[in-house]
Design a protein around this motif. Sequence first.
Motif, short mmCIF file in Angstrom:
data_model
loop_
_atom_site.label_atom_id
_atom_site.label_comp_id
_atom_site.label_asym_id
_atom_site.label_seq_id
_atom_site.Cartn_x
_atom_site.Cartn_y
_atom_site.Cartn_z
N TRP A 172 5.56 4.17 -2.08
CA TRP A 172 6.44 5.35 -2.08
C TRP A 172 6.55 5.95 -0.68
O TRP A 172 7.60 6.49 -0.32
CB TRP A 172 5.94 6.40 -3.08
N LYS A 173 5.49 5.80 0.12
CA LYS A 173 5.56 6.30 1.50
C LYS A 173 6.49 5.41 2.33
O LYS A 173 7.27 5.90 3.15
CB LYS A 173 4.16 6.35 2.13
N PHE A 227 0.84 -1.19 0.00
CA PHE A 227 0.00 0.00 0.00
C PHE A 227 0.88 1.24 0.00
O PHE A 227 1.74 1.41 0.87
CB PHE A 227 -0.91 -0.01 1.23
N GLU A 228 0.67 2.10 -1.01
CA GLU A 228 1.44 3.34 -1.15
C GLU A 228 2.94 3.10 -0.86
O GLU A 228 3.51 3.66 0.08
CB GLU A 228 0.86 4.43 -0.24
N ALA A 269 5.66 11.73 -5.47
CA ALA A 269 6.49 11.67 -4.25
C ALA A 269 7.99 11.65 -4.59
O ALA A 269 8.83 11.47 -3.71
CB ALA A 269 6.12 10.43 -3.45
N GLU A 286 -1.90 4.14 -11.62
CA GLU A 286 -2.12 5.09 -10.52
C GLU A 286 -1.00 5.02 -9.47
O GLU A 286 -0.68 6.01 -8.82
CB GLU A 286 -3.50 4.88 -9.86
N PHE A 287 -0.39 3.82 -9.34
CA PHE A 287 0.75 3.70 -8.43
C PHE A 287 1.94 4.51 -8.96
O PHE A 287 2.63 5.19 -8.22
CB PHE A 287 1.20 2.25 -8.28
N GLY A 292 1.38 8.12 -8.34
CA GLY A 292 1.57 8.41 -6.91
C GLY A 292 3.04 8.48 -6.55
O GLY A 292 3.48 9.36 -5.79
N ALA A 293 3.81 7.55 -7.12
CA ALA A 293 5.25 7.52 -6.85
C ALA A 293 5.93 8.75 -7.43
O ALA A 293 6.77 9.38 -6.78
CB ALA A 293 5.86 6.24 -7.43
#
Length: 244
Positions: free
Chosen positions: A173-174, A170-171, A202, A194-195, A198-199
Amino acid sequence: MGNVVNFAHRGSSKVCPENTMAAFKKALEQGATGIETDVQLTKDGHMVLIHDETLERTTSGSGWVKDYTLQELRSLDAGGKFDPAFQGEVIPTLDELLELAQDQGIIVNIELKNGVILYEGLEQKVIERVKAFQMEDRVVISSFNHYSLYLCKQLAPKIRTGILYMEGLFEPWKYADTLRADALHAYHYAVLPEFVQGAKAAGKVYHPFTVNDVQEMQRLLDAGVDGIITDYPDRLAELLAAKV
């Protein structure tokens, strides 16, 4: 799409014996702009490029890599099992690949193989050689051992790191941020458009592995990945050339 890194997985490992100089050189001929390899330590502390912790699958030897000296490992045949035409290929050292890469201007993705055997000092040794070749800006250190990657960042903040993982984190990149990692080396099914977005937001890049199907390569390129790790660098080079 010219800036997508075409990482040859263990070199051009479908036409040459994996992780040999023959495979690395062939990958460059086929249009690879990056080489992915695996590093382990010999009994006497040298860095050798071999994937398995044991010798049986790819060489004429048997037993654990860690139980042999560099000289003993170099006396093994690392090509004949793949094809008799490659008999006499040897297990390369990290220095040999860095020397080749330095001349060719390519990126090297060094996977630390320290999940099964916790090689003491592997991170320090790899970083020392990368610095000696002045390749800090052209190396990505990856591992499934994320403690090891965290240590690498502490030792050499400028050298990029990539977290290897299989599952749909999950996420991610976080999570990568907690290790100060720069790249997500995800199993390719765990990469969705979408991943990737999101990356990117970030400041992280995706380098999915091991992508051999052309349609899957295309899907990932369309999703916006920054690199692909493949056994077939020629296939990816063709796709990238068509996109320019």
